[in-house]
Design a protein around this motif. Structure first.
Motif, PDB file in Angstrom:
ATOM      1  N   PRO A  58       6.049  -5.079  92.076  1.00 51.03           N
ATOM      2  CA  PRO A  58       5.044  -5.515  93.045  1.00 51.03           C
ATOM      3  C   PRO A  58       3.644  -5.556  92.429  1.00 51.03           C
ATOM      4  N   GLY A  59       2.698  -6.043  93.212  1.00 50.25           N
ATOM      5  CA  GLY A  59       1.336  -6.183  92.727  1.00 50.25           C
ATOM      6  C   GLY A  59       0.648  -4.848  92.552  1.00 50.25           C
ATOM      7  N   PRO A  60      -0.524  -4.824  91.924  1.00 53.14           N
ATOM      8  CA  PRO A  60      -1.259  -3.574  91.687  1.00 53.14           C
ATOM      9  C   PRO A  60      -1.685  -2.919  92.997  1.00 53.14           C
ATOM     10  N   THR A  61      -1.705  -1.594  92.995  1.00 62.16           N
ATOM     11  CA  THR A  61      -2.151  -0.845  94.163  1.00 62.16           C
ATOM     12  C   THR A  61      -3.672  -0.755  94.176  1.00 62.16           C
ATOM     13  N   ILE A  62      -4.267  -1.056  95.314  1.00 55.94           N
ATOM     14  CA  ILE A  62      -5.711  -0.880  95.480  1.00 55.94           C
ATOM     15  C   ILE A  62      -5.971   0.556  95.910  1.00 55.94           C
ATOM     16  N   GLU A  63      -6.786   1.270  95.148  1.00 56.30           N
ATOM     17  CA  GLU A  63      -7.203   2.629  95.472  1.00 56.30           C
ATOM     18  C   GLU A  63      -8.705   2.607  95.748  1.00 56.30           C
ATOM     19  N   CYS A  64      -9.098   3.106  96.907  1.00 52.79           N
ATOM     20  CA  CYS A  64     -10.513   3.109  97.245  1.00 52.79           C
ATOM     21  C   CYS A  64     -10.809   4.271  98.182  1.00 52.79           C
ATOM     22  N   GLU A  65     -12.043   4.351  98.642  1.00 53.72           N
ATOM     23  CA  GLU A  65     -12.494   5.450  99.483  1.00 53.72           C
ATOM     24  C   GLU A  65     -13.190   4.886 100.712  1.00 53.72           C
ATOM     25  N   THR A  66     -13.162   5.640 101.791  1.00 55.32           N
ATOM     26  CA  THR A  66     -13.792   5.226 103.040  1.00 55.32           C
ATOM     27  C   THR A  66     -15.168   4.605 102.803  1.00 55.32           C
ATOM     28  N   ASN A  67     -15.398   3.461 103.412  1.00 53.88           N
ATOM     29  CA  ASN A  67     -16.664   2.713 103.386  1.00 53.88           C
ATOM     30  C   ASN A  67     -16.926   1.981 102.082  1.00 53.88           C
ATOM     31  N   VAL A 119     -14.119  -1.271 103.742  1.00 54.81           N
ATOM     32  CA  VAL A 119     -13.119  -0.472 104.463  1.00 54.81           C
ATOM     33  C   VAL A 119     -13.873   0.530 105.341  1.00 54.81           C
ATOM     34  N   LYS A 120     -14.595  -0.014 106.288  1.00 55.22           N
ATOM     35  CA  LYS A 120     -15.518   0.742 107.115  1.00 55.22           C
ATOM     36  C   LYS A 120     -14.767   1.717 108.027  1.00 55.22           C
ATOM     37  N   PHE A 144      -2.232  -0.383  99.441  1.00 53.88           N
ATOM     38  CA  PHE A 144      -3.676  -0.355  99.660  1.00 53.88           C
ATOM     39  C   PHE A 144      -3.980   1.010 100.268  1.00 53.88           C
ATOM     40  N   ASN A 145      -4.490   1.931  99.448  1.00 53.74           N
ATOM     41  CA  ASN A 145      -4.696   3.317  99.877  1.00 53.74           C
ATOM     42  C   ASN A 145      -6.187   3.628  99.990  1.00 53.74           C
TER      43      ASN A 145
END
Length: 537
Positions: A58-67, A119-120, A144-145
């Motif tokens: 599968p495609g790459p996982t997006i890792e990010c943080e609130t806002n 990612v508000k 998407f985490n």
């Protein structure tokens, strides 16, 4: 006037300082560049053409943080148009970034487009997938985490690591072949197999004995509910689709099409390998995919039998669904408790009952909602609405309750007033499990029940205290499911069957959430890079 002029440098300096603070206070950016291509893959042992993102399936996982501001530049090197939608990402005040045909022109073959989303006020486990035609049947999906900010307390013991798991059903046919089959009026055949992270049995994870791990599990299948479990281990549910839950423990858990959950697992068993298992629900035959959870330092392989799970038992699944509760005392993306928003005390503005159905129109198989089978016009609905282009769609072309008569084909749009508090009842009169997703929102899944819904069932079956919020809800055969949703996100939003062939053949509609005030406080302007097509060129 002269004394006032002496203050001019002070005011200019103050303004510069404020601007500097604003710049430094802006939330972080996460930039991704994706190149979408075809590539040969063999998930079930048969070489076939898949859709890869940066060469990955599968495609790459997006890792990010609130806002965080998430910027994804998509380069389309396929031979046909392409779009990505972000399953569960609210896209506050900007349905322009949603990535479905009702809001976006497709990225043309050989072209590119950049999504810019914030990612508000969100945390949790989400996913993304290709939204045109049957692209997602051969790839173009991923995790998407969204992590909580460090200043926000997470209401469970911190894991030492996280694992992302994507469960998908799979066909050995090319996506164009599957699309042609649907276009010809035929249903898809049953899937040929089930995959965990793109493989029926090759996925593995390694952990240390005695440590805790968070498994972020998403059902990215096209048609199939699944049951997930780990041999010899208990699953502690801590989050469902962006909401912290009470910490119920399960031997196995059902996830329906489009749903996600976070499961905390402690490695307390003897050091060896253990099977990670996903199997289909409500299907004959039952399809199974396995992975392996390795204990570090051990070379002992996992052993049969696989842990058992329910197969068709609908009541078992409905009973389990009722045990999933909102953690009212926990913070989510903000420091205030989730339960500070008392959804059960808010007066309902309006009730909408949506009944799914199978239909034959023009001699071909179609699916409908309240007897309307949606078709996407050449001009996206959002563009037509924004530019006041006539002749593209008719507002309220779908009725708020199931009508009598034959099904018809039409762009399907239902109007809502901004800040309406709406009860939506999904009525399923068919023998298969349905799954419904609403873009741009989360909602409270307040009730499930058998038979036909009526207003007297609210007192008996509705949880108006601690039902969890989520973005996808299942509807059991010959049953109903109810949600409550605050229509506080202005725009044009897709409400669809998460069962993709049904969505493709018309089981979807668009919610136009609107007021007459033009203000950036309620909706952002069209992006400068917006693609134009149809009558909006």
């Amino acid at each position: 006037m002269k004394p006032q002029a002496n203050f001019l440098p002070f005011y200019l300096g103050l303004l510069a300082l404020v601007c500097l603070v604003c710049v430094h206070a802006e939330d972080p950016y996460r930039n991704f560049n994706w190149v979408v291509t075809y590539g040969q893959i063999s998930p079930l042992g048969t070489p076939q053409r898949g859709i890869l993102i940066n060469g990955q399936f599968p495609g790459p996982t997006i890792e990010c943080e609130t806002n965080d501001n998430v910027v994804v530049n998509v380069v389309n090197k396929l031979d046909e148009p392409f779009l990505v939608t972000w399953n569960g990402i609210k896209q506050r005040k900007t349905s322009w970034q949603d990535g479905v045909l009702g809001t976006n022109c497709p990225i043309p073959a050989g072209g590119q487009w950049t999504y810019h989303m914030q990612v508000k006020d969100q945390i949790g486990t989400f996913s993304y997938f290709a939204s045109l035609g049957m692209h997602r049947a051969v790839g173009g999906f991923g995790g998407f985490n969204i992590q909580a900010r460090p200043v926000i307390f997470v209401p469970y013991l911190k894991p030492v690591a996280e694992f992302t798991i994507l469960v998908s059903d799979w066909w050995k046919s090319d996506h164009k072949t599957l699309r042609q089959r649907l276009d010809s009026g035929k249903a898809l055949p049953k899937p040929a197999g089930l995959l965990i992270n793109g493989s029926p049995r090759a996925t593995s994870f390694t952990g240390q004995a005695g440590q805790r791990y968070l498994f972020r599990v998403s059902n990215v299948a096209l048609t199939t509910s699944i049951n997930f479990r780990i041999q010899g281990h208990t699953l502690q549910l801590v989050e469902v689709e962006g909401a912290h839950t009470l910490h119920e423990s399960y031997e196995s858990i059902d996830l329906h099409v489009g749903q996600s959950a976070s499961l905390l697992v402690t490695l307390h068993a003897p050091a060896k390998g253990y099977y990670i298992v996903a199997s289909t629900r409500f299907t004959k035959p039952v399809l199974t995919a396995t992975g392996i959870l390795h204990y570090a330092g051990s070379t002992v392989k996992p052993s049969l039998p696989l842990p058992i799970a329910p197969t068709y038992q609908v009541h078992w699944s409905m009973k389990q669904a009722r045990t999933i509760r909102w953690n009212l005392t926990a913070n989510a993306a903000r420091p205030n408790p989730q339960g500070s928003f008392h959804y059960g005390t808010i007066p309902i503005t309006r009730t909408v009952v949506l009944a799914n159905s199978k239909a034959t129109i023009g001699g071909k198989l179609r699916y409908a909602v309240n007897k309307v089978s949606h078709v996407n016009p050449p001009t996206p609905l959002k563009l037509a609405d924004y530019f006041n282009i006539p002749g593209v769609f008719k507002l309220n072309s779908i009725k708020p309750t199931p009508p009598v008569g034959p099904a018809v084909q039409s762009p399907s749009v239902m109007g809502f007033t901004l800040h309406d508090f709406v009860e939506i009842v999904f009525q399923n009169n068919e023998n298969s499990v349905q799954s419904w997703h609403l873009d741009g929102y989360d909602f409270w899944s307040v009730g499930f029940g058998g038979g036909q819904w009526n207003s007297t069932l609210r007192k008996k079956f509705y949880n108006l205290n601690d039902a969890t919020s989520r973005y996808t809800v299942q509807v059991y055969p010959k049953s109903w499911s109810s949600i409550l949703v605050s229509m506080d996100n202005k725009g044009m939003w897709n409400l669809r069957s998460a069962n993709w062939p049904r969505q493709y053949l018309g089981q979807q509609l668009y919610a136009r959430v609107w007021n007459d005030e033009k203000s950036l406080f309620t909706e952002y302007d069209i992006p400068q890079n917006a693609l134009r097509c149809g009558k909006a060129k």
